[in-house]
Motif scaffolding. Structure first.
Motif, short mmCIF file in Angstrom:
data_model
loop_
_atom_site.label_atom_id
_atom_site.label_comp_id
_atom_site.label_asym_id
_atom_site.label_seq_id
_atom_site.Cartn_x
_atom_site.Cartn_y
_atom_site.Cartn_z
N ILE A 1 -8.67 1.45 -0.76
CA ILE A 1 -7.31 2.00 -0.71
C ILE A 1 -7.09 2.76 -2.01
N SER A 2 -7.09 4.09 -1.93
CA SER A 2 -7.13 4.89 -3.15
C SER A 2 -6.03 5.94 -3.24
N SER A 3 -5.02 5.85 -2.37
CA SER A 3 -3.94 6.84 -2.38
C SER A 3 -2.67 6.20 -1.85
N ALA A 4 -1.56 6.88 -2.05
CA ALA A 4 -0.28 6.37 -1.55
C ALA A 4 -0.28 6.30 -0.02
N GLU A 5 -0.92 7.26 0.62
CA GLU A 5 -1.02 7.21 2.08
C GLU A 5 -1.87 6.03 2.53
N GLY A 6 -2.95 5.77 1.81
CA GLY A 6 -3.75 4.60 2.10
C GLY A 6 -2.97 3.31 1.92
N ILE A 7 -2.10 3.27 0.92
CA ILE A 7 -1.27 2.08 0.70
C ILE A 7 -0.32 1.87 1.87
N VAL B 1 -13.54 9.73 0.37
CA VAL B 1 -12.43 9.03 -0.27
C VAL B 1 -11.48 10.07 -0.84
N GLN B 2 -10.24 9.66 -1.06
CA GLN B 2 -9.23 10.58 -1.60
C GLN B 2 -8.43 9.87 -2.67
N LYS B 3 -8.38 10.48 -3.84
CA LYS B 3 -7.66 9.89 -4.97
C LYS B 3 -6.27 10.51 -5.08
N PRO B 4 -5.38 9.88 -5.85
CA PRO B 4 -4.07 10.48 -6.08
C PRO B 4 -4.21 11.89 -6.65
N GLY B 5 -3.49 12.82 -6.07
CA GLY B 5 -3.58 14.22 -6.49
C GLY B 5 -4.53 15.04 -5.65
N GLU B 6 -5.28 14.40 -4.74
CA GLU B 6 -6.24 15.13 -3.92
C GLU B 6 -5.74 15.33 -2.48
#
Length: 863
Positions: A124-130, A634-639
């Motif tokens: 879980i690496s992003s706000a959408e993932g959260i 994977v997608q990090k915050p800002g990506e």
């Protein structure tokens, strides 16, 4: 107002380490069970039978206990996990750390109030993932180790979910939950708690097909250990809930040095007392206990030059210097600069990078343990030859002498093989008897006392019993005296007397935080013996409540079948397909050309750097093909911009590879159509509950996880709609998916994409392992590397059974194949699905060009 004090979360691989964590001041511990289903199967772990006793020990110390059920579940295991959850909830575990959505779904049915944390294994690496995790009932997310402080700050600003951050310990080279090396190369899965430590093995660099000599740098995927102490001030300031120490495979001394060091550092920061000298000494103790060399990890952003030292894969300790000379049983050592330098700063963002990446911070020094002088009894190890040698030269120092600026280290018998030690070799201090003694002394003190603060409320009037109510959080006890209050001849029951007699909690888990006497009339008397009796009664009642843990209702009847049936009600009927479909996944224009010539009606495009993707889409569309675009892994915050770029190309379908993309494409504005959504292998679907949940959310199909063997795969298909699944028919399994860039590290002096010169655009790298297999390394748009298995894997032998079961979607995935090679593979499998080739003949034809052959791979059932 002082910042909130984050929780110090300590590892416990056995009972001794658990006791060490509690004695050192940990706020919470995390642990696994002997029964398995945790990501550290090799740890001693804990007995389910004695779990209530273990929870009582933790709770008496005022700490919380988090159980790791953070592996993937196979279909036959679901009933056993349901039974396990029922026992765990009854035993008083405070929270579960979960990877597989199936565990969360079962836990919510068994015990709705059982707290759930999303493991870093869940990626879980992003706000959408959260938002996906929240839908499963998660109250906390363990963020991936790959996020920088700047990215964590951005994430915290986008959600109110509790965040837990790894602050110390070993780093995984691959993104957690996305490592398939153990599965592909050893038949044992990291997603099942059986990591084979492939990142700690030596690899030879192959550049454009030719070996590149790197001297003694052979451990190209073995990162240094994380010591994130200098990130703590920023993490405290932004409100992170928990600071996590890795290390369930390490011992009590490691736990003591790490927990005590971070406990002191955090408490000092919260109290406004920043003692960096003490921190430096604590880091030295941690280094001596276990360290491969310390770094900020990714907390300071990517630094591909310092993350991997490359000369050893295991404990080294504190660097002392280099051998100047060897004479008899003496070694002359010249102090030297630390072997790791550089590093990045924390918490300062640069402008948005392409695709929306959050930048690395500004520059500061790497974690710097205090200099330690060698002393007799301390251990040393010499960098002499093969670091994998279990008998590297090293041992305890017998004598120490200072000679000018140099150290003379004298050794006895038995001692290191000094004939293997030579001038120029590096010397490390790797143990200290004083630390072992400190750990022993701490452990000998017994259980911690007085860590649970109580509020005592005293009330009563003349002629009435004295009432004492004691409360701690959700726990409460009330007692009334046997005798009644009478008028006192002296000063009566004042606050000082009550605090002295009622608050004498020595030898118990409790201490007085607050005493409220406002409900007690003044000038009254009660015998001291009665006060003590009241205290003993509330202590006994509260202790029992605390030991039991949270009050929760546990469902007694079976729930697994009910959960599955409810989830499947949300899954729409499978559309009938006339025939099995071959789904080619291409990464180059040459491979796309082969697909066009093969006359297929659909193509999946995985242009990992996105360069030229629009041209490929237009070319496929012009040929009448349905186009599926693959998201990043994977997608990090800002990506978030990466998903937007795919969206603007208006694909017919999207191959979803991370939870953030799933939510992104599901949460469409009203009236805006969404593409067909196919879940890829990286979503780690290994059982029918997870599959039904994802299909019910809106995924149209799912790719079965590479962690499944033949038996496990067909077991899943017995309980889920087979027509909704894709099977990887032929592919080179993606083993490592890593934030670290091997190109930048080995072919440039750059720390990240801004300074590396982009050697990935001029060269092709592979990593040659110890048996000569060459594993391709490919870079994606986020500068992350994927290491693909050298050997292709084929599920051709399963095709007849899969067709019979109702599976219609079969993927053929290419990496670096040429047009001719791709055409041969496609032709072989087209003939197989048409019934004109046997599975064995199809594999033989497809494997003609494969230098390292084609295997059954992860589909093979191991005995």
């Amino acid at each position: 107002m002082p910042p909130r004090r984050p929780e110090i979360l300590a590892p416990a691989g056995d009972l001794e380490s658990l006791r060490a964590a509690l004695a050192s001041g940990a706020d919470a511990i995390y642990f696994g069970l002997d029964e398995g289903f945790n990501a550290r199967a090799r740890a001693d772990n804990f007995s389910l039978e004695r779990l209530p006793e273990t929870m009582a020990l933790v709770h008496r110390a005022g700490a919380r206990a988090y159980l790791t059920l953070n592996t993937l579940l196979f279909e036959p295991e679901l009933p056993a996990v349901e039974r396990l959850l029922r026992q765990v909830a009854t035993a008083g575990v405070d929270a579960l750390i979960v990877q597989d959505p199936a565990v969360a779904l079962l836990a919510r049915a068994v015990c709705p109030r059982l707290e759930l944390h999303a493991s870093t294994q869940m990626t879980i690496s992003s706000a959408e993932g959260i938002r996906f995790a929240r839908g499963l009932g998660m109250s906390r997310v363990v963020v991936p180790r790959e996020l920088s402080v700047a990215e964590i700050r951005r994430l915290a600003g986008q959600t109110d979910m509790e965040l837990e951050v790894f602050i110390h310990g070993a780093l995984c080279m691959s993104w957690s939950g996305q490592c398939l090396t153990s599965e592909a190369w050893g038949g044992r899965s990291a997603n099942r708690g059986q990591c084979a430590q492939s990142c700690r093995l030596p690899y030879e660099l192959v550049v454009d097909g030719r070996p590149r000599e790197l001297g003694d740098v052979k451990y190209l995927l073995s990162p240094k250990d994380l010591a994130g102490a200098f990130a703590v001030p920023a993490l405290v300031e932004l409100g992170v809930h928990s600071l996590k120490i890795e290390g369930r495979l390490k011992g009590a001394q490691y736990v003591v040095t790490a927990v005590q060091g971070y406990r002191r550092w955090v408490d000092g920061l919260v109290e406004g007392k920043r003692n960096e000298e003490q921190l430096s000494r604590d880091l030295a103790d941690m280094s001596l206990t276990y360290s491969r060399g310390f770094s900020h990890g990714f907390l300071a952003g990517s630094d591909h030059q310092t993350l991997v030292e490359g000369r050893f894969p295991k404990h080294r300790g504190l660097y002392l210097g280099r051998v100047r000379a060897v004479s008899g049983r003496e070694v002359l050592v010249t102090p030297d600069e630390r072997p790791w330098t550089g590093g990045l700063g924390l918490g300062v963002e640069r402008p948005e990078a392409p695709g929306g990446q959050v930048s690395s911070p500004l520059e500061v020094a790497e974690p710097a343990p205090a200099a330690v002088e060698p002393r007799p009894g301390m251990g040393v190890v010499f960098d002499a030859g093969n670091p994998e040698d279990k008998h590297e030269p090293g041992g305890p120092i017998f004598r120490v002498e200072r000679r000018g600026d140099d150290w003379v280290l004298g050794f006895g018998q038995p001692g290191p093989e000094l004939r293997r030690v030579a001038a120029g070799q590096r010397v490390w201090l790797n143990s200290a008897p004083s630390l072992a003694k400190r750990t022993e002394a701490l452990m000998s003190q017994g259980e911690p006392e007085g860590r649970i603060p109580l509020t005592l409320t005293v009330s009563g009037a003349e002629g009435e019993p004295l009432s004492l109510r004691a409360s701690a959080g959700d726990f409460e006890s009330e007692a009334r005296s046997q005798g009644v209050l009478v008028v006192s001849r002296g000063g009566g029951l004042d606050e000082a007397l009550l605090r002295d007699k009622l608050g004498a909690f020595g030898g118990t888990p409790f201490s007085v935080a607050r005493l409220d006497c406002t409900g007690l009339a003044p000038g009254l008397h009660l015998p001291v013996s009665e006060l003590k009796a009241l205290r003993r009664q509330v202590v006994a009642e509260l202790t029992a409540q605390v030991e039991r843990g949270p009050r929760r209702t546990v469902e007694e009847g079976p729930v697994c079948e009910k959960v599955r049936a409810t989830l499947l009600e949300r899954v729409s009927a499978v559309p009938e397909e006339e025939a099995a479909r071959l789904l080619p996944l291409c990464r180059t224009e040459a491979q796309l050309e082969a697909v066009l010539e093969a006359g297929l009606g659909e193509v999946e495009l995985d242009w990992m750097e996105l360069v030229g993707l629009q041209r490929a889409v237009e070319r496929a569309r012009a040929a009448g093909l349905r186009v599926t675009l693959a998201t990043v892994r994977v997608q990090k915050p800002g990506e978030e911009g990466y998903d937007g770029r795919l969206e603007r190309l208006r694909p017919d379908a999207v191959l979803v590879r991370h939870w953030g993309a799933l939510i992104h494409f599901l949460e469409r504005p009203e009236g805006q159509p969404r593409p067909v959504l196919h879940g890829d292998f990286s979503l780690n679907v290994t059982n029918s509950l997870t599959a039904a949940h994802l299909l019910g959310l809106g995924l149209d199909t799912l790719t079965l996880s590479h962690d499944l063997d033949e038996t496990q795969l067909f077991s899943l298909l017995e309980h889920a709609p087979a027509g909704r699944f894709t099977v990887a028919l032929h592919h080179h399994i993606a083993t490592f998916h890593t934030e670290h860039c091997v190109y930048s590290h080995t072919l440039s002096g750059g720390r990240d994409y801004r300074s590396c010169g982009r050697p990935c655009e001029q060269h092709q790298l592979s990593l040659r392992d110890r048996i000569g297999l060459e594993h391709p390394v490919i870079v994606d748009v986020g500068c992350r590397n994927t290491v693909f298995n050298a050997q292709a894997q084929s599920a051709a032998s399963l095709v007849p059974r899969l067709l019979e079961r109702g599976v219609k979607r079969f993927r053929v995935e290419f990496v670096r194949e040429s047009k001719e090679e791709a055409s041969r593979v496609l032709g072989a499998y087209q003939e197989l699905l048409a019934g004109r080739l046997s599975p064995a003949e199809a594999v033989k034809r497809a494997a003609v060009h494969e230098q390292f052959g084609v295997t059954k791979g992860t589909m093979k059932v191991l005995g």
